[in-house]
Design an enzyme around this catalytic site. Sequence first.
Site, short mmCIF file in Angstrom:
data_model
loop_
_atom_site.label_atom_id
_atom_site.label_comp_id
_atom_site.label_asym_id
_atom_site.label_seq_id
_atom_site.Cartn_x
_atom_site.Cartn_y
_atom_site.Cartn_z
N GLU A 248 0.88 -1.18 0.00
CA GLU A 248 0.00 0.00 0.00
C GLU A 248 0.91 1.22 0.00
OE1 GLU A 248 -3.03 0.14 -0.55
OE2 GLU A 248 -3.71 -1.88 -0.12
N CYS A 282 -2.40 8.93 3.17
CA CYS A 282 -2.26 8.42 1.80
C CYS A 282 -3.51 8.69 1.01
CB CYS A 282 -1.96 6.93 1.84
SG CYS A 282 -3.12 6.04 2.87
P1 NAD Z 1 8.67 4.94 3.93
O1 NAD Z 1 8.58 4.15 2.67
O2 NAD Z 1 9.79 5.88 4.08
O3 NAD Z 1 8.75 3.96 5.17
C1 NAD Z 1 7.78 2.95 5.38
C2 NAD Z 1 8.42 1.85 6.20
O4 NAD Z 1 9.43 1.22 5.40
C3 NAD Z 1 9.13 2.35 7.46
O5 NAD Z 1 8.93 1.44 8.50
C4 NAD Z 1 10.59 2.35 7.03
O6 NAD Z 1 11.49 2.24 8.08
C5 NAD Z 1 10.63 1.14 6.13
N1 NAD Z 1 11.78 1.11 5.20
C6 NAD Z 1 12.49 2.13 4.72
N2 NAD Z 1 13.51 1.68 3.93
C7 NAD Z 1 13.39 0.34 3.89
C8 NAD Z 1 14.12 -0.70 3.25
N3 NAD Z 1 15.18 -0.45 2.47
N4 NAD Z 1 13.73 -1.96 3.42
C9 NAD Z 1 12.64 -2.25 4.19
N5 NAD Z 1 11.93 -1.31 4.85
C10 NAD Z 1 12.30 -0.03 4.70
O7 NAD Z 1 7.25 5.67 4.10
P2 NAD Z 1 6.82 6.67 5.28
O8 NAD Z 1 7.50 7.97 5.06
O9 NAD Z 1 6.95 6.00 6.62
O10 NAD Z 1 5.27 6.81 5.01
C11 NAD Z 1 4.74 7.73 4.13
C12 NAD Z 1 4.29 7.05 2.86
O11 NAD Z 1 3.39 6.00 3.17
C13 NAD Z 1 3.53 7.94 1.91
O12 NAD Z 1 3.95 7.72 0.59
C14 NAD Z 1 2.08 7.48 2.07
O13 NAD Z 1 1.26 7.72 0.96
C15 NAD Z 1 2.26 6.04 2.32
N6 NAD Z 1 1.08 5.48 2.97
C16 NAD Z 1 0.26 4.68 2.24
C17 NAD Z 1 -0.87 4.14 2.80
C18 NAD Z 1 -1.78 3.24 2.00
O14 NAD Z 1 -2.51 2.47 2.60
N7 NAD Z 1 -1.75 3.30 0.68
C19 NAD Z 1 -1.18 4.42 4.13
C20 NAD Z 1 -0.33 5.25 4.85
C21 NAD Z 1 0.82 5.76 4.27
#
Ligand code: NAD
Length: 479
Positions: A248, A282
């Site tokens: 997501e 999101c």
């Molecule tokens: P992010 O991708 O930076 O981080 C998400 C998670 O991934 C965190 O726990 C992070 O530590 C982890 N992560 C980062 N690098 C990684 C790697 N190399 N390997 C594995 N895990 C890793 O996103 P964010 O800044 O925490 O959240 C914001 C984003 O989330 C926005 O783009 C938003 O639209 C999206 N979001 C989507 C939904 C949905 O349901 N579609 C809901 C909420 C947020």
Amino acid sequence: MTETHKNYIAGEWRGSESASRNLNPSDTNDLVGLYAQASAADVEAAVAAARAAFPTWSRTTPLERHDILARIAAEMTARRDELGDLLAREEGKTLPEAIGEVSRAALTFDFFAGEALRIPGEKFGSLRPGVDVEVTREGVGVVGVIAPWNFPLVIPSWKIAPALCYGNCIIFKPAELVTASAHKLAEIIVRAGVPAGVFNLVMGRGSVVGQAMLDHPRIDALTFTGSVATGRKVAEACTARMRKFQLEMGGKNPLIVLDDADLKTAVEVAVNGAYFSTGQRCTASSRLIVTKGVYGRFADALAERMRALTVDDARKPGVHIGPVVDDGQLQQDLSYVEIGKGEGATLKLGGERLNRATPGFYMAPALFVDADNDMRIAREEIFGPVATMIPARDYDHALALANDTEFGLCGGICTTSLKYASHYKRNAEVGMAMVNLPTAGVDYHAPFGGRKGSSLGAREQGRYAVEFYTTVKTAYTMA
Ligand code: NAD
């Protein structure tokens, strides 16, 4: 000395060599707490424990799992205000929003407590005489849960609750910014009686802990919510290992406002969808696509409504919009305001940094008007309190603009016409379509997810969650 909150691995709370500082975005002088940073070795230990626990846990009775999930729901409900206060303090959404999130998380556990007693199966008549064909569902095994910061309790809950419900073991990695809520959730899950190894909490950096999860050969399935950039890494790692995954990701969600819309409703829907939770959803309505007969009146009414919004400490009574989550996100939001101005959109209101009594990441909600759908502010996810108004000639043009995006999470329309509402629901290229309702704000028992660049894999929430957290077995018996 401030105590460091530990990770939970193989049935015990474990410290680590380093800790991260969790700061209150409404007041950066306020240290929410110190949280242990897990290592790749901790992930290894957590996966080993989860694998060892799976054969027993997956064979527990539905009632045993029901009771554990129900206890988690009950404790969350009883501690709603306290957990909501902590969530608002670490993430910056307002207190009513944060308490609402706790309630929704509790209801999610409650829902899956019930689902544990309703795990579906089917029996078919066979083509061959005397043969029975049974279709049953089993847990997939060890599930990695990687969560974002913007819904610190509800997103982990809508992943962890179905994972436990269907008999899976869990490695949970919360986002670095929201470890306090994750830690509280872990304490509650442990107290509810989950056996050692079934649930593991590994806090830490994405590039270390998250990456170790992606690289681990013995995690059977990965559920991820976060940015498109990280989602792509998850997809690549899982595809390389032939592992089940679910993504997501981002959105650039359109809200169409037609000439025939009830103006007051449309303004409320837009304010809520675009700016509440500081626009950090999101499903936020970041594109407002407005037909020309109402364009000017809508822009003025929206700007007037925005002037009445208070931006301040998330936990102060009466505040409508809390701070941005951290300095990095604030700088990104402010830079998009400059990008929009540079692209030729008109900044009608807001978009500047604000000072309040405490040092925090406050920003005035920004409204761009007269933007073009090809501008970066209309195409890229900003993830802050910034909305872009785009003029449309008529409904058909508005729909074409709404669908002209690489994302497809959620979309909405404000109209009093049944014809346009029905046409929109059929033709919107989204996973969730709203009529006269904010794009953000969904029910916990209905499927959640998108299409195009926003989502990949099975839907989350409600009964649809069974697809991701189980695998189907077809058994043939000759009596
Ligand atoms: P992010 O991708 O930076 O981080 C998400 C998670 O991934 C965190 O726990 C992070 O530590 C982890 N992560 C980062 N690098 C990684 C790697 N190399 N390997 C594995 N895990 C890793 O996103 P964010 O800044 O925490 O959240 C914001 C984003 O989330 C926005 O783009 C938003 O639209 C999206 N979001 C989507 C939904 C949905 O349901 N579609 C809901 C909420 C947020």
